[in-house]
Scaffold this motif. Structure first.
Motif, PDB file in Angstrom:
ATOM      1  N   TYR A  10       0.742  -1.238   0.000  1.00 28.44           N
ATOM      2  CA  TYR A  10       0.083   0.021  -0.163  1.00 28.44           C
ATOM      3  C   TYR A  10       0.736   1.537   0.007  1.00 28.44           C
ATOM      4  O   TYR A  10       1.865   1.187   0.702  1.00 28.44           O
ATOM      5  CB  TYR A  10      -1.148  -0.300   1.329  1.00 28.44           C
ATOM      6  CG  TYR A  10      -2.019  -1.137   1.124  1.00 28.44           C
ATOM      7  CD1 TYR A  10      -3.260  -0.760   0.563  1.00 28.44           C
ATOM      8  CD2 TYR A  10      -1.811  -2.400   1.885  1.00 28.44           C
ATOM      9  CE1 TYR A  10      -4.215  -1.856   0.458  1.00 28.44           C
ATOM     10  CE2 TYR A  10      -2.704  -3.227   1.873  1.00 28.44           C
ATOM     11  CZ  TYR A  10      -3.869  -3.042   1.242  1.00 28.44           C
ATOM     12  OH  TYR A  10      -4.841  -4.322   1.158  1.00 28.44           O
ATOM     13  N   ASP A  32       4.188   0.831   2.236  1.00 26.71           N
ATOM     14  CA  ASP A  32       4.211   0.023   3.547  1.00 26.71           C
ATOM     15  C   ASP A  32       5.452  -0.994   3.492  1.00 26.71           C
ATOM     16  O   ASP A  32       5.272  -1.953   2.575  1.00 26.71           O
ATOM     17  CB  ASP A  32       3.086  -0.566   3.655  1.00 26.71           C
ATOM     18  CG  ASP A  32       3.000  -1.499   4.967  1.00 26.71           C
ATOM     19  OD1 ASP A  32       3.596  -1.090   5.995  1.00 26.71           O
ATOM     20  OD2 ASP A  32       2.111  -2.361   5.300  1.00 26.71           O
ATOM     21  N   GLY A 127      -3.014   4.934   0.050  1.00 27.85           N
ATOM     22  CA  GLY A 127      -3.825   4.102   0.502  1.00 27.85           C
ATOM     23  C   GLY A 127      -3.970   3.071  -0.764  1.00 27.85           C
ATOM     24  O   GLY A 127      -4.576   1.863  -0.441  1.00 27.85           O
ATOM     25  N   ASN A 128      -3.724   3.357  -1.852  1.00 27.95           N
ATOM     26  CA  ASN A 128      -4.033   2.619  -3.015  1.00 27.95           C
ATOM     27  C   ASN A 128      -2.970   1.326  -3.177  1.00 27.95           C
ATOM     28  O   ASN A 128      -1.539   1.490  -2.351  1.00 27.95           O
ATOM     29  CB  ASN A 128      -3.808   3.114  -4.459  1.00 27.95           C
ATOM     30  CG  ASN A 128      -4.885   4.029  -4.764  1.00 27.95           C
ATOM     31  OD1 ASN A 128      -4.624   5.043  -5.518  1.00 27.95           O
ATOM     32  ND2 ASN A 128      -6.024   3.824  -4.089  1.00 27.95           N
ATOM     33  N   SER A 129      -3.235   0.048  -3.434  1.00 29.90           N
ATOM     34  CA  SER A 129      -2.628  -0.871  -3.407  1.00 29.90           C
ATOM     35  C   SER A 129      -1.687  -0.962  -4.923  1.00 29.90           C
ATOM     36  O   SER A 129      -2.376  -0.954  -5.737  1.00 29.90           O
ATOM     37  CB  SER A 129      -3.161  -2.226  -3.476  1.00 29.90           C
ATOM     38  OG  SER A 129      -2.156  -3.575  -3.266  1.00 29.90           O
TER      39      SER A 129
END
Length: 223
Positions: A10, A32, A127-129
């Motif tokens: 993410y 992340d 927040g996007n993967s």
């Protein structure tokens, strides 16, 4: 250049202004890295275990080698100790390679600009993967000078070659471009490269010129 991640996960940070200039090495995105950090820590722990095993194997080999010099141990026992030492060394080497690999993966969680240029509108948000090697995060392009391609008739090749072979630094004012609003661009261009071959379908060749673009008036993809 399309910016694609070498890690997956993410997006947790963006560190640039869309449409602004960025410099080589500037941090653009962070992904992340918790699983990559865990893998790195595990690899470091495995390396310490392998080094401890090698140290013990070295002590055993040294002891049995000493005893062998005094005929106080079976030759087979010494051979086993030397084999164990060699295996321990190989395990340490493999553990070090795993540390290098996981450390590189950890570093890939930070995406940096590959060169100086202008960055576009982000294709992802926090927040996007993203998927390793597939997701396009953004695009960076150089814009000063700006390359402009012209398609010219093959009959003009001798003329353009002669212009290309002029002394370096001699500007040629005949190379101008008409902007989409029908105004003439303020600065003349110079020949950068003549394409290697002629298009046999059209009998034309691409001539690439370069124009100064300090004001960013020229944009990639313009006609």
């Amino acid at each position: 250049v399309d910016i694609r991640p070498e890690a997956e996960g993410y997006v947790i940070g963006m560190f640039f202004t869309e449409g602004a200039r960025v410099t080589k090495g500037q941090k653009l995105y962070t992904i992340d890295n918790s699983k990559y950090e865990a893998s790195y820590n595990q690899a470091m722990a495995n390396l310490k275990v392998a080094e401890a095993n090698q140290e013990q194997a070295q002590k055993d080999a040294d002891r049995y080698n000493y005893l062998n010099q005094h005929d106080a141990v079976a030759k087979q026992t010494l051979d086993h100790a030397l084999t164990a030492l060699q295996n321990a060394k190989q395990q340490v080497s493999a553990a070090k390679q795993e540390v290098v690999r996981t450390h590189a993966d950890l570093g890939y969680s930070v995406i940096r600009a590959p060169f100086d240029g202008v960055i576009g509108i982000s294709q992802v948000k926090v927040g996007n993967s993203v998927t390793k090697g597939q997701t396009v995060l953004n695009t960076i392009s150089t814009n000063d000078p700006m390359a402009v391609d012209f398609v010219v008739n093959e009959k003009l090749i001798p003329r353009f070659v002669a212009l290309q072979q002029k002394k370096a630094g001699s500007a040629d004012s005949m190379f101008t471009i008409l902007l989409p609003d029908n105004s003439v661009y303020s600065y003349p261009g110079q020949i950068h490269v003549i394409d290697r071959g002629v298009n046999p379908q059209t009998g034309s060749v691409i001539v690439r010129l370069k124009f100064p673009n300090q004001s960013s008036m020229l944009r990639a993809g313009m006609s």
